[in-house]
Scaffold this motif. Structure first.
Motif, PDB file in Angstrom:
ATOM      1  N   VAL A 131       0.833  -1.206   0.000  1.00 56.62           N
ATOM      2  CA  VAL A 131       0.000   0.000   0.000  1.00 56.62           C
ATOM      3  C   VAL A 131       0.866   1.254   0.000  1.00 56.62           C
ATOM      4  O   VAL A 131       0.632   2.192  -0.777  1.00 56.62           O
ATOM      5  N   LEU A 132       1.888   1.289   0.842  1.00 58.42           N
ATOM      6  CA  LEU A 132       2.743   2.476   0.932  1.00 58.42           C
ATOM      7  C   LEU A 132       3.535   2.712  -0.351  1.00 58.42           C
ATOM      8  O   LEU A 132       3.635   3.849  -0.837  1.00 58.42           O
ATOM      9  N   SER A 133       4.093   1.650  -0.911  1.00 57.97           N
ATOM     10  CA  SER A 133       4.841   1.811  -2.164  1.00 57.97           C
ATOM     11  C   SER A 133       3.894   2.177  -3.303  1.00 57.97           C
ATOM     12  O   SER A 133       4.263   2.944  -4.204  1.00 57.97           O
ATOM     13  N   GLY A 134       2.667   1.645  -3.261  1.00 59.00           N
ATOM     14  CA  GLY A 134       1.677   2.013  -4.263  1.00 59.00           C
ATOM     15  C   GLY A 134       1.319   3.490  -4.185  1.00 59.00           C
ATOM     16  O   GLY A 134       1.174   4.161  -5.213  1.00 59.00           O
ATOM     17  N   ILE A 158       3.939   5.607  -5.723  1.00 60.99           N
ATOM     18  CA  ILE A 158       3.895   5.590  -7.185  1.00 60.99           C
ATOM     19  C   ILE A 158       2.710   6.404  -7.692  1.00 60.99           C
ATOM     20  O   ILE A 158       2.841   7.231  -8.603  1.00 60.99           O
ATOM     21  N   TRP A 159       1.554   6.191  -7.092  1.00 62.13           N
ATOM     22  CA  TRP A 159       0.316   6.826  -7.542  1.00 62.13           C
ATOM     23  C   TRP A 159       0.303   8.324  -7.253  1.00 62.13           C
ATOM     24  O   TRP A 159      -0.080   9.134  -8.113  1.00 62.13           O
ATOM     25  N   LEU A 216       7.300  10.014   1.469  1.00 58.68           N
ATOM     26  CA  LEU A 216       7.110   8.588   1.252  1.00 58.68           C
ATOM     27  C   LEU A 216       7.881   8.126   0.021  1.00 58.68           C
ATOM     28  O   LEU A 216       8.522   7.062   0.041  1.00 58.68           O
ATOM     29  N   ARG A 217       7.850   8.941  -1.024  1.00 58.59           N
ATOM     30  CA  ARG A 217       8.605   8.615  -2.246  1.00 58.59           C
ATOM     31  C   ARG A 217      10.095   8.545  -1.953  1.00 58.59           C
ATOM     32  O   ARG A 217      10.786   7.622  -2.399  1.00 58.59           O
ATOM     33  N   ASP A 218      10.605   9.498  -1.166  1.00 54.44           N
ATOM     34  CA  ASP A 218      12.028   9.517  -0.840  1.00 54.44           C
ATOM     35  C   ASP A 218      12.414   8.344   0.054  1.00 54.44           C
ATOM     36  O   ASP A 218      13.511   7.789  -0.071  1.00 54.44           O
ATOM     37  N   LEU A 219      11.504   7.953   0.970  1.00 49.26           N
ATOM     38  CA  LEU A 219      11.779   6.791   1.829  1.00 49.26           C
ATOM     39  C   LEU A 219      11.904   5.512   1.013  1.00 49.26           C
ATOM     40  O   LEU A 219      12.626   4.579   1.401  1.00 49.26           O
ATOM     41  N   MET A 220      11.208   5.486  -0.118  1.00 44.08           N
ATOM     42  CA  MET A 220      11.280   4.325  -1.006  1.00 44.08           C
ATOM     43  C   MET A 220      12.489   4.379  -1.927  1.00 44.08           C
ATOM     44  O   MET A 220      12.731   3.462  -2.708  1.00 44.08           O
TER      45      MET A 220
END
Length: 213
Positions: free
Chosen positions: A152-155, A158-159, A167-171
């Motif tokens: 869910v978090l990675s989605g 992306i979305w 959140l994007r940077d944490l990924m």
């Protein structure tokens, strides 16, 4: 001699706990809704993945995907995402509030996992009491719970990459978020495959998840 009254608790049959459902109704409902949402997300996600593969040498056959085309797959994917999020929150909240989460999944140790894993390989892992999870089951269920959160978090990264920059940077950035999402999907697919195989080996587990006993 005056008769002695027997305490009420002594009149309860010794096998009373066995009459209680293995899985309460709320658990069965949330379990099947989670399963539906996860499968729809997985199959529609494969169609979305094929539109822009993360790994060029890995392409999912269209016959294993859902949605028919990219736009249709996205609609299925987002609809299932909301079901997974809301139902997942209810599932976790009720598990924690009822005490079931701690009672069913803990204690857990590497030694216990290794012991039960070796017993499974030798065909000596008992499933006599479906109320008790063995260490391998505990680990698998905990892993898939964490995996669904990562999905869910990675989605979201992306979305809504612009709306959730942290959140994007944490990924590790947008491209890495896609890799994380794909790997989390692969973990879920592996869990589903093993889970279905185990149900085939122990059909009673399916019956208890359908009727509670």
């Amino acid at each position: 001699m005056k008769a002695t009254l027997t305490p009420a608790r002594d009149s309860v049959p010794l096998n009373a706990p066995a009459q209680l459902p293995v899985h309460p109704l709320w658990l069965r409902i949330t379990h099947w809704l989670n399963a539906l949402a996860a499968l729809v997300m997985m199959f529609s996600g494969w169609r979305i993945y094929d539109a822009s593969p993360v790994f060029r040498n890995i392409v999912i056959p269209p016959s294993f995907t859902l949605g028919g085309w990219l736009g249709g797959a996205l609609q299925w994917h987002f609809a299932a995402m909301w079901l997974l999020v809301f139902n997942g929150v209810v599932y976790l909240a009720l598990n924690v509030a009822s005490g079931r989460f701690v009672a069913r999944f803990f204690p857990l140790s590497p030694r216990a996992v290794l012991r039960d894993l070796m017993a499974a390989f030798r065909g000596k892992l008992s499933h006599a009491d479906l109320r008790e999870y063995n260490a391998v089951q505990k680990l698998a269920y905990l892993v898939v719970m964490v995996d669904l959160v990562v999905l869910v978090l990675s989605g979201l990264a992306i979305w809504k990459s612009v709306q959730f920059p942290l959140l994007r940077d944490l990924m590790g950035g947008y491209d890495n978020a896609r890799v994380v999402h794909f790997c989390a999907m692969a973990v879920m697919a592996a869990f589903v495959t093993v889970h279905v195989a185990m149900v085939a080996l122990v059909p009673r587990s399916l019956l208890t998840m359908l009727r509670g006993r």
